[in-house]
Motif scaffolding. Structure first.
Motif, mmCIF file in Angstrom:
data_model
loop_
_atom_site.group_PDB
_atom_site.id
_atom_site.type_symbol
_atom_site.label_atom_id
_atom_site.label_comp_id
_atom_site.label_asym_id
_atom_site.label_seq_id
_atom_site.Cartn_x
_atom_site.Cartn_y
_atom_site.Cartn_z
ATOM 1 N N ALA A 181 -4.911 -1.700 -2.760
ATOM 2 C CA ALA A 181 -5.847 -0.583 -2.638
ATOM 3 C C ALA A 181 -5.120 0.669 -3.116
ATOM 4 N N SER A 182 -5.594 1.247 -4.212
ATOM 5 C CA SER A 182 -4.949 2.434 -4.790
ATOM 6 C C SER A 182 -5.746 3.676 -4.443
ATOM 7 N N ILE A 183 -5.100 4.609 -3.750
ATOM 8 C CA ILE A 183 -5.726 5.888 -3.428
ATOM 9 C C ILE A 183 -5.442 6.843 -4.582
ATOM 10 N N GLY A 186 -2.133 -3.502 6.389
ATOM 11 C CA GLY A 186 -1.635 -2.988 5.124
ATOM 12 C C GLY A 186 -0.423 -2.097 5.287
ATOM 13 N N ALA A 187 0.297 -1.904 4.188
ATOM 14 C CA ALA A 187 1.474 -1.036 4.176
ATOM 15 C C ALA A 187 1.368 -0.060 3.014
ATOM 16 N N GLY A 188 1.780 1.175 3.260
ATOM 17 C CA GLY A 188 1.900 2.137 2.184
ATOM 18 C C GLY A 188 3.058 1.760 1.282
ATOM 19 N N GLY A 195 -7.411 -4.112 -6.472
ATOM 20 C CA GLY A 195 -8.686 -4.707 -6.124
ATOM 21 C C GLY A 195 -9.645 -3.704 -5.521
ATOM 22 N N GLU A 196 -9.102 -2.610 -5.025
ATOM 23 C CA GLU A 196 -9.912 -1.557 -4.405
ATOM 24 C C GLU A 196 -9.325 -0.219 -4.832
ATOM 25 N N ASP A 248 -1.519 -7.936 4.169
ATOM 26 C CA ASP A 248 -2.774 -8.337 3.557
ATOM 27 C C ASP A 248 -3.169 -7.374 2.439
ATOM 28 N N VAL A 249 -2.745 -6.108 2.563
ATOM 29 C CA VAL A 249 -3.117 -5.057 1.618
ATOM 30 C C VAL A 249 -1.898 -4.189 1.332
#
Length: 306
Positions: free
Chosen positions: A197-199, A146-148, A275-276, A163-164
């Motif tokens: 994926a969102s923090i 994944g990448a920020g 999605g997450e 992938d993310v």
């Protein structure tokens, strides 16, 4: 983080509540990957993700070795998230800033993905050179790369190679209207686009709590960073005024209120393409300690399940 034992209650919480994953940030005190290995050694084998570790700290080959090792040690899927880091940090470690953060991320993650897939790599890029392949291993849980992602150009790069895509402090509306279209554009021609994926920073609005202070603790250092400031400009969030904390709450970049209100805000991230969704209670943790942060997370998780 002074000792990996500080993470143990959160790993236990994730296992107890059936969370999809425990996410860890970059630690320069006790290395993030060693903390993850420590948790596995303690028997806490929960799915893990890093959001994010910084490129200049390790060569892509070493990054691939560590990512695969954690999938083996934890016996769980692993998300290896990476970010370029601030230009000053990069210069301090490698002698100069990256010519292009996007280019560096693209080179790095492409090499890591190929290595993890067992392909021989022969790349000589502007920032990273890799020649070799990982020794074959028996089957192990999958590793996602994944990448920020803060801005649309990096989202497009993530769409090409990841992938993310991992967001941080990005409001749901900005995710849906700006980042997701750029991500999909970058992924054109791929079998499937990266998932998001969102923090998301959260804190219950409890009696006596100073929410503005919790927002400041959560965002310390980020609001002064040029790339975060530019993301907020693109998102229409005014952080240059007298009360940037109020703007972050109003935009949904920081969710507060009752547990049910926070749960509704988290669902908006799913509606925007995530999605997450990752719950980050670091402001409460820094202000009141782990028991208070875990109490917030427990109430929010209960509201989500309801």
């Amino acid at each position: 983080m002074d000792h990996p034992d500080m993470v143990v209650p959160f790993a236990e919480f994730a296992a107890r509540h059936g969370a999809a994953r425990l996410w860890l940030g970059q630690s320069l005190s006790v290395d993030t990957h060693l903390v993850a290995a420590y948790l596995a050694g303690r028997g806490l084998r929960v799915p893990l993700g890093t959001g994010v570790t910084l490129l200049p700290l390790r060569h892509p080959y070493q990054a691939a070795v560590e990512a695969r090792s954690l999938a083996v040690l934890t016996r769980q899927p692993y998300v290896a998230g990476f970010g370029a880091g601030d230009p000053e940090f990069v210069e301090n470690l490698v002698g100069r800033p990256y010519r292009s953060a996007r280019g560096a991320v693209g080179e790095y993650l492409s090499a890591v993905r190929d290595l993890l897939d067992g392909r021989p790599v022969r790349r000589r890029g502007a920032e990273f050179s890799v020649t070799g392949m990982l020794p074959p291993m028996a089957a192990h849980p999958p590793v996602e790369v994944g990448a920020g992602v803060l801005r649309p150009r990096m989202a497009r790069t993530a769409g090409e190679v990841c992938d993310v895509a991992i967001t941080w402090l990005a409001p749901a509306a900005y995710l849906g209207e700006v980042l997701t279209p750029a991500l999909l554009a970058g992924a054109a021609g791929r079998a499937r686009p990266p998932r998001v994926a969102s923090i998301v920073h959260v804190a219950l609005d409890r009696p006596g709590r100073d929410i503005a202070r919790l927002v400041r603790l959560s965002t310390a250092g980020h609001l002064d960073s040029p790339h975060y400031r530019d993301m907020f400009r693109l998102a229409g969030v005014r952080i240059d005024g007298a009360a940037p904390e109020r703007e972050l709450v109003a935009s949904g970049a920081f969710l507060t209120g009752k547990a049910e209100e926070i749960a509704a805000g988290l669902r908006r991230f799913h509606e925007a393409g995530a999605g997450e969704v990752v719950l980050n209670a670091c402001g409460v943790l820094a202000s009141e300690g782990a028991p208070a942060a875990l109490a917030d997370l427990s109430e929010i998780m209960s509201a989500l399940s309801d």
